[in-house]
Design an enzyme around this catalytic site. Structure first.
Site, PDB file in Angstrom:
ATOM      1  N   ARG A 136       3.464  35.060  57.965  1.00 48.05           N
ATOM      2  CA  ARG A 136       2.658  36.028  57.217  1.00 48.05           C
ATOM      3  C   ARG A 136       3.588  36.799  56.282  1.00 48.05           C
ATOM      4  NH1 ARG A 136       0.583  38.499  62.633  1.00 48.05           N
ATOM      5  NH2 ARG A 136       2.762  37.966  63.048  1.00 48.05           N
ATOM      6  N   ARG A 148       3.896  34.029  63.320  1.00 48.47           N
ATOM      7  CA  ARG A 148       3.071  34.080  64.522  1.00 48.47           C
ATOM      8  C   ARG A 148       3.145  32.714  65.211  1.00 48.47           C
ATOM      9  NH1 ARG A 148      -1.272  36.824  66.291  1.00 48.47           N
ATOM     10  NH2 ARG A 148       0.147  38.590  66.002  1.00 48.47           N
ATOM     11  N   ASN A 205       1.915  39.360  71.603  1.00 52.28           N
ATOM     12  CA  ASN A 205       0.512  39.747  71.547  1.00 52.28           C
ATOM     13  C   ASN A 205      -0.283  38.998  72.605  1.00 52.28           C
ATOM     14  OD1 ASN A 205       0.215  41.343  68.767  1.00 52.28           O
ATOM     15  ND2 ASN A 205       1.691  39.689  68.496  1.00 52.28           N
ATOM     16  N   GLU A 248       7.314  41.152  68.823  1.00 55.11           N
ATOM     17  CA  GLU A 248       6.142  41.535  69.608  1.00 55.11           C
ATOM     18  C   GLU A 248       5.638  40.326  70.387  1.00 55.11           C
ATOM     19  OE1 GLU A 248       2.948  43.527  67.606  1.00 55.11           O
ATOM     20  OE2 GLU A 248       4.298  44.827  66.440  1.00 55.11           O
ATOM     21  N   LYS A 306       4.274  45.665  72.544  1.00 55.66           N
ATOM     22  CA  LYS A 306       5.575  46.032  71.974  1.00 55.66           C
ATOM     23  C   LYS A 306       6.651  46.050  73.073  1.00 55.66           C
ATOM     24  CE  LYS A 306       3.334  47.194  68.106  1.00 55.66           C
ATOM     25  NZ  LYS A 306       1.912  47.056  68.455  1.00 55.66           N
ATOM     26  N   ASP A 313       5.415  37.257  67.834  1.00 57.98           N
ATOM     27  CA  ASP A 313       5.783  37.601  66.460  1.00 57.98           C
ATOM     28  C   ASP A 313       7.296  37.488  66.331  1.00 57.98           C
ATOM     29  OD1 ASP A 313       3.156  38.042  65.912  1.00 57.98           O
ATOM     30  OD2 ASP A 313       3.293  40.224  65.823  1.00 57.98           O
ATOM     31  N   ARG A 353       5.200  44.904  55.536  1.00 56.55           N
ATOM     32  CA  ARG A 353       4.382  44.368  56.620  1.00 56.55           C
ATOM     33  C   ARG A 353       3.746  43.058  56.180  1.00 56.55           C
ATOM     34  NH1 ARG A 353       0.338  49.225  57.222  1.00 56.55           N
ATOM     35  NH2 ARG A 353       0.419  48.915  54.960  1.00 56.55           N
ATOM     36  N   LYS A 366       7.275  52.232  64.856  1.00 56.47           N
ATOM     37  CA  LYS A 366       5.861  51.903  65.013  1.00 56.47           C
ATOM     38  C   LYS A 366       5.318  52.428  66.338  1.00 56.47           C
ATOM     39  CE  LYS A 366       7.330  47.233  66.419  1.00 56.47           C
ATOM     40  NZ  LYS A 366       7.257  45.790  66.070  1.00 56.47           N
TER      41      LYS A 366
END
Length: 316
Positions: free
Chosen positions: A226, A211, A284, A282, A126, A274, A234, A161
């Site tokens: 997504r 993604r 990842n 984000e 994050k 993301d 979400r 979050k």
């Protein structure tokens, strides 16, 4: 020369192979004739200034009824392996950090660890976005109740979050005037004891949380959008989001170009960005997913691109 590959992951018996990116990497490794050695976190240990592990020889097959076989077992130094894939899912807790220290011992003795243990520690998925403010929505990281409350009131609609979760866990949409807002903040900050992240809500989430996979500094030209199920904010597949493959937009390519050079400098061979709408949310690097979905929709072999990069680094 046969390449020996170690993989540190969650229990292989519990994975869903049709969407497991680690499994895609293992299938490609086996296709190339690599030796695969399976480990879980609990198998690693440090003794006599050397990181070692109890490991098992692993064979895999793309069969949802019977996808793995574990045979030969041995205890060996981690640096006896050519390369280790660190693919343990978050939460990113102290046990995860201790594991990176053990992997760093192996790295110092010549084993290639993907991704770099130091970068796994340094680049919170994050917080790492803050290195690229030009790509991000308005963001706050704080454990102060009033600061988080003020942020939500300023932007009227926000996502709050935790910094260490994954898969959409404990992500809240909070709006000014929500009677539960104070409770949400108290819960996520543990009454001021834990940092949390707030980001301005991006309504384009309805079109999907994209993604974007980066392999050794190069963006895969397709993203998996997504899309949240009805009534959800979400898009994570783990909470019922639908994965739809789409080409990268011009803005997506620009964001990837902003982030990729630093990923390379930090020896992050495989990352997942993301992106919601036009904004990076984000980065990842622990165990990015979506390989299998993109491979299936666009006839790709993303794992092959990753393993090609690993082979090049081993030759060097």
């Amino acid at each position: 020369m046969t390449i020996s590959l170690g993989v540190v992951m969650d229990p292989i018996a519990s994975i869903t192979i049709k969407k497991d990116s680690t499994f895609a990497m293992l299938l490609e490794s086996q296709r190339r004739g690599w030796e695969i050695w399976y480990m879980q976190q609990a198998d690693l240990f440090l003794a006599e200034n050397r990181a070692s592990a109890k490991m098992q020889r692993l064979a895999v097959q793309d069969n949802p009824e019977n996808w793995f076989t574990l045979t030969q077992s041995r205890t060996a130094p981690l640096d006896a392996l050519d390369v280790i894939l660190m693919r343990k899912d978050p939460p990113f807790d102290m046990e995860y950090i201790y594991t990176t220290y053990l992997l760093e011992y192996a790295e110092k003795l010549g084993c290639l660890v993907v991704n770099s243990p130091a970068s796994l520690r340094d680049c919170n998925e994050k917080l790492f976005t803050s290195w690229f403010p030009q790509c991000c929505p308005e963001t706050l990281v704080s454990r102060n109740h009033e600061q988080v409350l003020s942020f939500v009131n300023k932007y009227q609609d926000a996502i709050i979050k935790p910094l260490a979760g994954m898969g959409g866990t404990s992500i809240f949409r909070a709006q000014a005037g929500d009677p539960n807002l104070n409770v949400i903040i108290e819960t996520l900050t543990d009454n001021g004891k834990r940092f949390t992240m707030a980001q301005r809500f991006i309504p384009e989430i309805s079109k999907g949380d994209k993604r974007i996979l980066i392999v050794d500094g190069e963006a895969i030209p397709f993203a998996l959008a997504r899309i949240p199920k009805p009534g959800e904010n979400r898009g994570n597949l783990a909470v019922g989001g639908k994965g739809v493959g789409i080409p990268l937009s011009e803005r997506d390519h620009w964001i990837a170009d902003q982030v990729a050079p630093l990923l390379k400098r930090k020896s992050i061979l495989f990352a997942g960005l993301d992106v919601i709408g036009d904004y990076l949310t984000e980065i990842n690097i622990t165990s990015p997913t979506c390989i299998r979905e993109l491979d299936a929709q666009f006839n790709l072999n993303i794992s092959a691109q990753l393993l090609d990069s690993i082979e090049q680094k081993l030759r060097r």
